[in-house]
Design a protein around this motif. Structure first.
Motif, PDB file in Angstrom:
ATOM      1  N   TYR A  38       1.597   9.974  -4.568  1.00  0.00           N
ATOM      2  CA  TYR A  38       2.157  11.203  -4.013  1.00  0.00           C
ATOM      3  C   TYR A  38       3.095  11.865  -5.021  1.00  0.00           C
ATOM      4  CZ  TYR A  38       4.545  14.261  -0.640  1.00  0.00           C
ATOM      5  OH  TYR A  38       5.064  15.349   0.022  1.00  0.00           O
ATOM      6  N   TYR A  40       0.835  -1.203   0.000  1.00  0.00           N
ATOM      7  CA  TYR A  40       0.000   0.000   0.000  1.00  0.00           C
ATOM      8  C   TYR A  40       0.872   1.256   0.000  1.00  0.00           C
ATOM      9  CZ  TYR A  40      -4.096  -2.889   1.105  1.00  0.00           C
ATOM     10  OH  TYR A  40      -5.110  -3.814   1.062  1.00  0.00           O
ATOM     11  N   GLY A  66       1.187   4.299  -2.579  1.00  0.00           N
ATOM     12  CA  GLY A  66       1.052   5.669  -2.100  1.00  0.00           C
ATOM     13  C   GLY A  66       2.201   6.551  -2.548  1.00  0.00           C
TER      14      GLY A  66
END
Length: 337
Positions: A150, A142, A146
């Motif tokens: 980002y 995860y 991310g």
């Protein structure tokens, strides 16, 4: 459409490109070839070994490491050939469209690398200070996703009109247009946004994580009354991580900030150096993050047919997270090598 024509149509001030000399171009091409070949070999080796022995090496920290080396491998096979050809020809050869997408692609991979290093630092902090809360493989996956989300939030704005991409370093490569000062596209605010969230925040998290790691290990040493090999190795690894990060990106970051906010620019010949240093990070990342992993070395020796130690395999104490983390065992309490 040429770079100059498109810059003019967008209201971006034209940048005069200084001839850096044939010798400099050829030396730059040679350095880029060396970086590309070495980076490809090192990162491909790490990818191959981890995927070959997934049951042993596909741990939470190595999920992040795999994401890091895949990005570095992409830089080596895609990011270095374009400026290498341009260096041989003495100019950016791939036109405006190639410049735009190359700059976006390389910016994304560079910032993703910094993001992965930040996640690795946080993982190290949790493993040493809060082993019961260490990452699982799913959580690491995860976080890897991310990192990319980002990073894209940082690199997409120039494609939408906030900031811009353009040529850099003697017109051999393309990146964020550090030297462009155009209020209509908010170049100064975008670069401030990019530096704060793409560099300052990760550096703060990395430094804080490493400070907590060292502080925790010192407490353990005092309580144990001896200097453990584990602490020495982790401290050495932490120091190498910080030094490698600073060597790769600080010169480039400083030159970019000076160009944007103080309008202090170096000659193209000098500007090439920090760009090459940043690209060189693809070579020593696998050496630090995989080369200091005892599990990785064991698997690599087995693959190469080298004799292995007769000692039974121990729980990873350096850069790998093993079943001990999932069981809540504190690696600090494990017998040192």
């Amino acid at each position: 459409m040429s770079l100059d024509a498109l810059n003019a149509s967008n209201g971006i001030e034209e940048q005069e490109v200084e001839d850096v000399g044939e010798t400099t171009y050829l030396v730059t091409a040679g350095v880029l070839i060396a970086i590309g070949v070495l980076g490809a070999v090192l990162n491909m080796t790490v990818i191959f070994v981890i995927l070959r022995d997934r049951q042993t090496l596909l741990t939470p920290v190595n999920v992040v490491l795999l994401n890091l080396v895949i990005g570095d491998f992409c830089v080596s096979i895609i990011g270095t050939p374009f400026p290498t050809v341009s260096a041989i020809l003495g100019r950016w050869y791939w036109g405006y469209t190639g410049c735009l997408w190359y700059a976006w692609f390389m910016s994304t991979l560079g910032l993703a690398s910094i993001g992965n290093l930040t996640v690795l630092a946080i993982e190290r902090w949790l493993l040493v200070t809060r082993p019961m809360r260490a990452f699982t493989i799913r959580q690491a996956s995860y976080l890897v996703s991310g990192v990319w989300i980002y990073t894209l939030s940082l690199t997409i704005p120039p494609l939408c009109g906030w900031g811009s991409y353009g040529p850099e370093a003697g017109n051999l490569s393309c990146s964020v247009s550090w030297e462009v000062h155009d209020p209509s596209i908010g170049s100064d605010t975008y670069i401030a946004f990019l530096f704060f969230f793409g560099l300052v925040v990760p550096v703060i998290l990395i430094c804080w994580s490493y400070f907590e790691i060292i502080r925790t290990l010192r407490k353990v040493r005092k309580r144990a009354g001896s200097r453990g090999t584990y602490e020495a190795k982790v401290t050495k690894m932490v120091a190498l991580m910080i030094i490698a990060f600073l060597i790769a990106w600080t010169p480039y970051s400083i030159s970019a900030l000076l160009a944007q906010y103080l309008q202090v620019t170096s000659s193209p010949t000098v500007a090439i150096v920090p760009a090459l240093l940043a690209k060189s990070s693809i070579c020593y990342n696998p050496l630090i993050y995989a080369g200091m992993n005892s599990q990785f070395r064991t698997v690599m020796k087995k693959f190469l047919g080298m004799s292995e130690s007769t000692r039974p395999a121990t729980i990873s104490q350096h850069t790998g997270v093993s079943a001990s983390n999932r069981a809540g065992i504190n690696p600090i309490q494990i017998e040192k090598e």
